[in-house]
Design a protein around this motif. Sequence first.
Motif, short mmCIF file in Angstrom:
data_model
loop_
_atom_site.label_atom_id
_atom_site.label_comp_id
_atom_site.label_asym_id
_atom_site.label_seq_id
_atom_site.Cartn_x
_atom_site.Cartn_y
_atom_site.Cartn_z
N ALA A 66 18.99 38.21 48.28
CA ALA A 66 18.46 38.76 47.08
C ALA A 66 19.45 38.17 45.74
CB ALA A 66 18.40 40.17 46.79
N SER A 149 13.39 37.93 44.77
CA SER A 149 14.15 37.65 43.83
C SER A 149 13.72 36.64 42.90
CB SER A 149 15.40 37.42 44.04
OG SER A 149 15.78 36.40 44.83
N VAL A 164 18.53 43.65 41.51
CA VAL A 164 18.75 42.89 42.97
C VAL A 164 18.75 43.96 44.11
CG1 VAL A 164 20.61 42.20 44.13
CG2 VAL A 164 20.37 41.23 41.74
N TYR A 167 15.08 44.15 45.12
CA TYR A 167 14.66 42.83 45.91
C TYR A 167 15.16 43.15 47.25
CZ TYR A 167 14.84 40.95 40.95
OH TYR A 167 14.42 41.10 39.89
#
Length: 184
Positions: A66, A149, A164, A167
Motif C-alpha cells: 500500500a 492505493s 494507507v 488500503y
Amino acid sequence: AGRSRMNPELIRNFWIELTPRRVVLMTAFLGLVFLAGASSGPDALNGAAEFMFYVVVVLWGARNAAQAVVGEIRERTWDRQRLSAIRAWEMVWGKLVGSTSFVWYGGALCLVVLTLDAWHEGGANAVVYTILYYVSIGLMAQAVALLASLVAIRRRTTISRFDVFVYQAAGILAWHPDRLARNS
C-alpha cells in the motif's frame, strides 16, 4: 541486441529492502519464534509458523504494498518514475514484488516450517497445496492493497497515513473470507 534487461525498479527495491542487517534480524527473530514453538511441541511450531506468516506476509506485506507508490509520491519521485523508460508492467512488478521482498523472505522461512509439517502429514500433494495456498493469500492481500492505493492516487493528490491503513485493510480483507471458509 537480444539481451533481456533486468527490471530496474525491482532491483532498486531489492537493494532497499534486502539489506544484510535486515535479513539477519528477520532470520534471528523467526528462528527464536520457531525455537519457542518447537519447545512446546510440533503443533505449536506449526501454529507459530502460520501465525508469523500471516503477520509478516499478509499484514506487513499489505502495508508495504500500500505504501509502495504512496511513499514515492510523498518523496516527490513518482512523477520522475512515471516519465522514465520503465514500462508499466515492470513498474507494477517492481513495486509489488520489490517493495514486499523482505516480508517474502520472512514468509519463505515460515513456509519452510509449514511445508515440512505438510510433508509429514500428507506427502508431496500436501506440500504443493500448502505452498499454493499461502503464496496465493499473500499475493492477494498485497496486490489488493497496491491496487487500492493506485486507485485512490488517481482520484486525489494527498494521501494520509489513515488512507494507507485503509488500503492495507482492503488487502487484508481480500484474503480473510477464504481464511474463514478454510477453518469452518
